[in-house]
Design an enzyme around this catalytic site. Structure first.
Site, PDB file in Angstrom:
ATOM      1  N   LYS A 114       0.838  -1.096   0.086  1.00 18.45           N
ATOM      2  CA  LYS A 114       0.104   0.104  -0.005  1.00 18.45           C
ATOM      3  C   LYS A 114       0.842   1.175   0.108  1.00 18.45           C
ATOM      4  O   LYS A 114       0.459   2.168  -0.749  1.00 18.45           O
ATOM      5  CB  LYS A 114      -0.940   0.030   1.248  1.00 18.45           C
ATOM      6  CG  LYS A 114      -2.058  -1.080   0.889  1.00 18.45           C
ATOM      7  CD  LYS A 114      -3.292  -0.576   1.723  1.00 18.45           C
ATOM      8  CE  LYS A 114      -4.571  -1.638   1.457  1.00 18.45           C
ATOM      9  NZ  LYS A 114      -5.820  -1.448   2.241  1.00 18.45           N
ATOM     10  N   LYS A 196      -3.232 -11.008  -7.084  1.00 19.35           N
ATOM     11  CA  LYS A 196      -4.325 -11.358  -6.342  1.00 19.35           C
ATOM     12  C   LYS A 196      -5.626 -10.505  -6.991  1.00 19.35           C
ATOM     13  O   LYS A 196      -5.457  -9.495  -7.326  1.00 19.35           O
ATOM     14  CB  LYS A 196      -4.223 -11.570  -4.806  1.00 19.35           C
ATOM     15  CG  LYS A 196      -4.429  -9.829  -4.264  1.00 19.35           C
ATOM     16  CD  LYS A 196      -4.468 -10.079  -2.805  1.00 19.35           C
ATOM     17  CE  LYS A 196      -4.283  -8.635  -2.202  1.00 19.35           C
ATOM     18  NZ  LYS A 196      -4.773  -8.639  -0.977  1.00 19.35           N
ATOM     19  N   LYS A 199     -10.169  -5.339  -6.183  1.00 21.04           N
ATOM     20  CA  LYS A 199     -10.841  -4.028  -6.704  1.00 21.04           C
ATOM     21  C   LYS A 199      -9.851  -2.983  -7.441  1.00 21.04           C
ATOM     22  O   LYS A 199     -10.669  -2.518  -8.390  1.00 21.04           O
ATOM     23  CB  LYS A 199     -11.562  -3.543  -5.673  1.00 21.04           C
ATOM     24  CG  LYS A 199     -10.838  -2.814  -4.692  1.00 21.04           C
ATOM     25  CD  LYS A 199     -11.536  -2.086  -3.572  1.00 21.04           C
ATOM     26  CE  LYS A 199     -10.634  -1.206  -2.717  1.00 21.04           C
ATOM     27  NZ  LYS A 199      -9.786  -1.821  -2.087  1.00 21.04           N
TER      28      LYS A 199
HETATM   29  P1  TYM Z   1      -9.470  -7.425   3.109  1.00 27.02           P
HETATM   30  O1  TYM Z   1     -10.625  -6.173   3.499  1.00 27.02           O
HETATM   31  O2  TYM Z   1      -8.548  -6.753   2.136  1.00 27.02           O
HETATM   32  O3  TYM Z   1     -10.175  -8.526   2.816  1.00 27.02           O
HETATM   33  C1  TYM Z   1     -11.181  -9.064   3.253  1.00 27.02           C
HETATM   34  C2  TYM Z   1     -11.082 -10.789   3.187  1.00 27.02           C
HETATM   35  O4  TYM Z   1     -10.847 -11.231   1.912  1.00 27.02           O
HETATM   36  C3  TYM Z   1      -9.765 -12.090   1.657  1.00 27.02           C
HETATM   37  N1  TYM Z   1      -9.284 -11.577   0.321  1.00 27.02           N
HETATM   38  C4  TYM Z   1      -9.104 -12.882  -0.556  1.00 27.02           C
HETATM   39  N2  TYM Z   1      -8.926 -14.177  -0.414  1.00 27.02           N
HETATM   40  C5  TYM Z   1      -8.662 -14.751  -1.529  1.00 27.02           C
HETATM   41  N3  TYM Z   1      -8.277 -14.288  -2.855  1.00 27.02           N
HETATM   42  C6  TYM Z   1      -8.345 -12.638  -2.872  1.00 27.02           C
HETATM   43  N4  TYM Z   1      -7.942 -12.434  -4.074  1.00 27.02           N
HETATM   44  C7  TYM Z   1      -8.681 -12.283  -1.756  1.00 27.02           C
HETATM   45  N5  TYM Z   1      -8.714 -10.757  -1.615  1.00 27.02           N
HETATM   46  C8  TYM Z   1      -9.215 -10.540  -0.374  1.00 27.02           C
HETATM   47  C9  TYM Z   1      -8.717 -11.453   2.816  1.00 27.02           C
HETATM   48  O5  TYM Z   1      -7.758 -12.589   3.020  1.00 27.02           O
HETATM   49  C10 TYM Z   1      -9.644 -11.307   3.932  1.00 27.02           C
HETATM   50  O6  TYM Z   1      -9.783 -12.419   4.622  1.00 27.02           O
HETATM   51  N6  TYM Z   1      -7.021  -6.475   7.310  1.00 27.02           N
HETATM   52  C11 TYM Z   1      -8.121  -7.138   6.812  1.00 27.02           C
HETATM   53  C12 TYM Z   1      -9.460  -6.558   7.352  1.00 27.02           C
HETATM   54  C13 TYM Z   1      -9.376  -6.860   8.932  1.00 27.02           C
HETATM   55  C14 TYM Z   1      -9.467  -8.020   9.639  1.00 27.02           C
HETATM   56  C15 TYM Z   1      -9.505  -7.677  11.090  1.00 27.02           C
HETATM   57  C16 TYM Z   1      -9.731  -9.391   9.185  1.00 27.02           C
HETATM   58  C17 TYM Z   1      -9.372  -5.847   9.657  1.00 27.02           C
HETATM   59  N7  TYM Z   1      -9.679  -6.354  10.993  1.00 27.02           N
HETATM   60  C18 TYM Z   1      -9.525  -8.753  12.001  1.00 27.02           C
HETATM   61  C19 TYM Z   1      -9.788 -10.309  10.070  1.00 27.02           C
HETATM   62  C20 TYM Z   1      -9.780  -9.988  11.703  1.00 27.02           C
HETATM   63  C21 TYM Z   1      -8.064  -6.950   5.213  1.00 27.02           C
HETATM   64  O7  TYM Z   1      -7.566  -5.629   4.854  1.00 27.02           O
HETATM   65  O8  TYM Z   1      -8.813  -7.728   4.623  1.00 27.02           O
END
Ligand code: TYM
Length: 332
Positions: A114, A196, A199
């Site tokens: 990021k 990966k 969006k």
């Molecule tokens: P975030 O919002 O980027 O993504 C949310 C969830 O989707 C999964 N994910 C994917 N899985 C497979 N293939 C992909 N291309 C893909 N893109 C996204 C991510 O692994 C995630 O599980 N920091 C976290 C959000 C968060 C969180 C938490 C998660 C904040 N606090 C506490 C768990 C527990 C994040 O940015 O995920």
């Protein structure tokens, strides 16, 4: 509190939910509510580490809630809430900032990615993001954190911080385990199978609420591979595009890679790609329809997030009080 094991996860409402979020995370959350005490939230506080349009953020947070429910998360059985409604996240986040090391934070892949992408806004929040995420998790003392592969590193740092804290003050936090699906943990972009699905590359990204014809178009245009073999075979190293499509097909149909290879033997990509598109369209259709219906009922959504915040605050507060006591803050 109940004796059930606890599961918790969150997603940032920084964009519309996509197939990666669904297969990597949400699919693994639903239908667990009888087995686990489940907490799922919209991680709105995390989104502001990158500039957001306020109206879009508000809209997407509610849409995300409607989509969680449409994906099968019954609000009567799962605690669904908005992160910023539970002030204990910010409070424990600050405490854990003081127990998280600069060196640890510097190693985080998400920070590196990021900060490379948003060079004009490398703010403190982007750097200390994992301390807030550790707070999100540890407040609820979960056993499992169901996430996609890219978040494993953040769950691991959470365990390290929890362990460090426990070593000083005794057993305050339970050490959570990342819970990662066998297929779908890392869905790659359809137009860019070397990164990966996200969006930020909308042509290769399938959104949960997208129209079937748009989804089909994206699958038909999906990059397969540059060799001339034209054969559906699982070989992630040499055929990453095909392997990705096979993973998606496997995750939505439950079929193994061998079964898929047999099903498309001699067919070539011309038949395989639309078949994957169809399977995804049919998986997402009921979710889209149900989410649209729920989203129209604002009063219902409001009651869900009110009730969710109340339940979440109760649990979060217990952990926060314990932490404040341990570190020596005077009780009010
Ligand atoms: P975030 O919002 O980027 O993504 C949310 C969830 O989707 C999964 N994910 C994917 N899985 C497979 N293939 C992909 N291309 C893909 N893109 C996204 C991510 O692994 C995630 O599980 N920091 C976290 C959000 C968060 C969180 C938490 C998660 C904040 N606090 C506490 C768990 C527990 C994040 O940015 O995920």
């Amino acid at each position: 509190m109940s004796e059930k094991k606890v599961m918790l996860s969150g997603i940032q409402p920084s964009g519309d939910l996509h197939l990666g979020n669904y297969l990597g995370a949400i699919k693994n959350w639903s239908a667990r509510a009888d087995e686990f005490d489940c907490y799922y939230f919209m991680a709105d506080m995390h989104t502001i580490t990158v500039r957001q349009n306020p109206a879009d953020l508000r809209r997407r947070t509610l849409e995300q809630l409607a989509q969680y429910i449409a994906c099968g998360l019954d609000p009567e059985k799962n605690t669904l809430f908005i992160q910023s409604h539970v002030h204990q996240h910010a409070e424990l986040g600050w405490v854990l900032n003081c127990y998280t090391m600069f060196g640890e934070l510097s190693r985080m892949t998400q920070f590196k990615d990021k900060s490379a992408k948003h060079t004009d806004n490398i703010n403190g929040g982007l750097f200390t993001y994992p301390a807030l995420m550790a707070a999100d998790i540890l407040l609820y003392q979960p056993d499992f954190v169901p996430v996609g592969n890219d978040q494993k590193q953040h769950v691991e740092i959470t365990r390290d911080v929890a362990q460090r804290f426990n070593n000083i003050y005794g057993d305050v936090f339970k050490l959570p385990e990342p819970y990662i699906p066998k297929t779908g943990a890392r869905i790659m972009g359809l137009s860019n199978p070397d990164s990966k699905m996200s969006k930020s590359m909308p042509e290769g990204c399938v959104f949960l609420m997208e129209k079937p014809e748009d989804i089909q178009r994206k699958f038909k245009r999906a990059i397969t591979d540059s060799d001339t073999e034209n054969c559906v075979r699982y070989d992630p190293e040499h055929k990453p595009g095909v392997a990705n499509l096979m993973s998606i097909y496997s995750a939505v149909t439950g079929k193994s890679f061998e079964e898929i290879e047999r099903e498309f033997e001699g067919c070539g990509y011309g038949k395989f790609k639309p078949a994957v598109g169809d399977a995804v369209v049919e998986t997402l259709r009921p979710i889209r329809e149900e989410a649209t219906r729920i989203l129209a009922d604002k009063a219902y959504l409001e009651s869900v997030y009110h009730q969710g915040a109340e339940k979440a605050s109760y649990v979060a507060n217990k952990t926060l009080r314990k932490v404040y006591k341990k570190i020596g803050f005077v009780a009010r």
